[in-house]
Design an enzyme around this catalytic site. Structure first.
Site, mmCIF file in Angstrom:
data_model
loop_
_atom_site.group_PDB
_atom_site.id
_atom_site.type_symbol
_atom_site.label_atom_id
_atom_site.label_comp_id
_atom_site.label_asym_id
_atom_site.label_seq_id
_atom_site.Cartn_x
_atom_site.Cartn_y
_atom_site.Cartn_z
ATOM 1 N N ARG A 1 -19.596 -3.691 46.143
ATOM 2 C CA ARG A 1 -20.399 -3.931 45.016
ATOM 3 C C ARG A 1 -19.628 -3.524 43.613
ATOM 4 N NH1 ARG A 1 -26.029 -3.271 42.654
ATOM 5 N NH2 ARG A 1 -25.883 -1.376 41.537
ATOM 6 N N ASP B 1 -39.856 -8.890 36.922
ATOM 7 C CA ASP B 1 -40.468 -7.965 37.851
ATOM 8 C C ASP B 1 -41.846 -7.708 37.042
ATOM 9 O OD1 ASP B 1 -37.927 -6.875 39.349
ATOM 10 O OD2 ASP B 1 -37.318 -7.135 37.110
ATOM 11 N N ARG C 1 -44.107 -10.828 37.719
ATOM 12 C CA ARG C 1 -44.457 -10.628 39.297
ATOM 13 C C ARG C 1 -45.572 -9.789 39.592
ATOM 14 N NH1 ARG C 1 -37.994 -10.555 41.116
ATOM 15 N NH2 ARG C 1 -37.825 -12.911 41.344
ATOM 16 N N HIS D 1 -33.403 -3.324 36.945
ATOM 17 C CA HIS D 1 -33.905 -4.674 37.676
ATOM 18 C C HIS D 1 -33.557 -4.806 39.093
ATOM 19 C CE1 HIS D 1 -34.933 -8.925 38.447
ATOM 20 N NE2 HIS D 1 -33.442 -9.267 38.585
#
Ligand code: ADP
Length: 310
Positions: free
Chosen positions: A85, A145, A148, A172
């Protein structure tokens, strides 16, 4: 207002499409290192305009962004097999060094609207690279988000999502925090509103919605490889708030000086957004366990951001 989009893959082009349909802006310019892609996306989006609005849609190089009031940055590279990552973050930081440098050269007054993931870290990187004041660098953050969360609550309650006032805070991503304790329907506290409409909020429902919001991207990616319509509409919503100087309250990512023990972490809280970008932060009252979860999210983000060299 003229708006630029740098990076015209799925997310950048979905934002462009939403902006062209909404018709709040005058001009849209698409830029990508893949010029054939930028040209094709601009043409395809332009063909939707006669059905919806009068936005002028073009593609071009960075110089074509001259005069833009805001630029959406949706450029990025994807993870290579075996890549960590942090290695991916370093490669994306390198992309942003070029992209942010070019945007600042051509349109130094533009607000920068960051969409590339991990969006909170890339927003922090953009702030550091650009040297812009914190109110002019906005990440799409948890705007999606939050949408949603509202959509799932609205479906349960049988009311319109825009009458549900509830926010997702923090990262997020996996550590995000659904602010249940401050959720309202109209002006009524969520649990009392739910009782009044005969759709109580049970522990099981909370669990289901929490997972539904947190796992939404994973589920969509399983089915279609990536997500783009929701975030495209969210980016268009932020641009509309800027272009119309709305002072609307939106959950977006930005540098947050005094959230907690951690100074200057970049994450999402509800903020007032207008022509000058972020005008104010509007922190909701949180239950102790929500504050703790937000603190944990902030701690993780601050540590990750500190590991990225710009
Ligand atoms: P997403 O699903 O997040 O939109 P994509 O891979 O579809 O991801 O899109 C990313 C876009 O960013 C690609 O079109 C790619 O060409 C573009 N891009 C990558 N690096 C640069 C760069 N340095 N300058 C401009 N565009 C870039």
């Amino acid at each position: 207002m003229k708006i630029g989009i740098v990076g015209t893959g799925m997310v950048g082009s979905a934002a462009g499409f939403a902006l062209a349909l909404e018709g709040v802006i005058e001009r849209l310019v698409l830029v990508d290192q893949n010029t054939a892609l930028a040209r094709a996306q601009a043409e395809d989006i332009a063909h939707a305009v006669p059905f919806a609005s009068s936005v002028m849609v073009d593609h071009g190089d960075y110089d074509a962004l001259s005069g833009a009031g805001a630029v959406i940055i949706a450029a990025g590279v994807s993870q290579k097999p075996g890549e960590t990552r942090m290695q991916l973050l370093d490669r994306n930081a390198a992309v942003f060094r070029e992209v942010v440098g070019e945007i600042r050269r051509v349109c130094p007054d533009a607000i920068l609207l960051v969409a590339s993931n991990p969006v909170d870290i890339m927003t922090d990187v953009t702030l550091r690279l650009s040297g812009l004041p914190r109110e002019r660098v906005i990440g799409s953050g948890t705007i999606l988000d939050t949408a949603r969360f509202r959509w799932l609550l609205a479906r349960h309650l049988g009311v319109a999502p825009r009458s549900v006032h509830a926010y997702v805070l923090g990262e997020h991503g996996d550590t995000e925090v659904l602010a249940w304790s401050s959720a309202r329907v109209g002006t009524v506290d969520l649990s009392r509103a739910a009782a009044q409409v005969g759709a109580p909020v049970t522990a099981e429902l909370r669990e289901r919605i929490d997972t539904g919001v947190r796992r939404a991207a994973y589920t969509i990616i399983e089915g279609k490889g990536a997500t783009w319509y929701g975030i495209g509409a969210g980016l268009s919503r932020i641009v509309a708030a800027i272009a119309r100087d709305e002072q609307s309250v939106l959950s977006v990512s930005g540098r947050t000086p005094n959230l907690s023990a951690i100074a200057d972490v970049t994450l999402s809280v509800p903020r007032v957004v207008g022509a000058n970008g972020i005008v104010a932060d509007l922190m909701p009252d949180l239950a102790p366990e929500e504050s703790e979860a937000l603190e944990a999210s902030a701690t993780m983000l601050a540590a990750t951001a500190a590991g990225v060299t710009v």
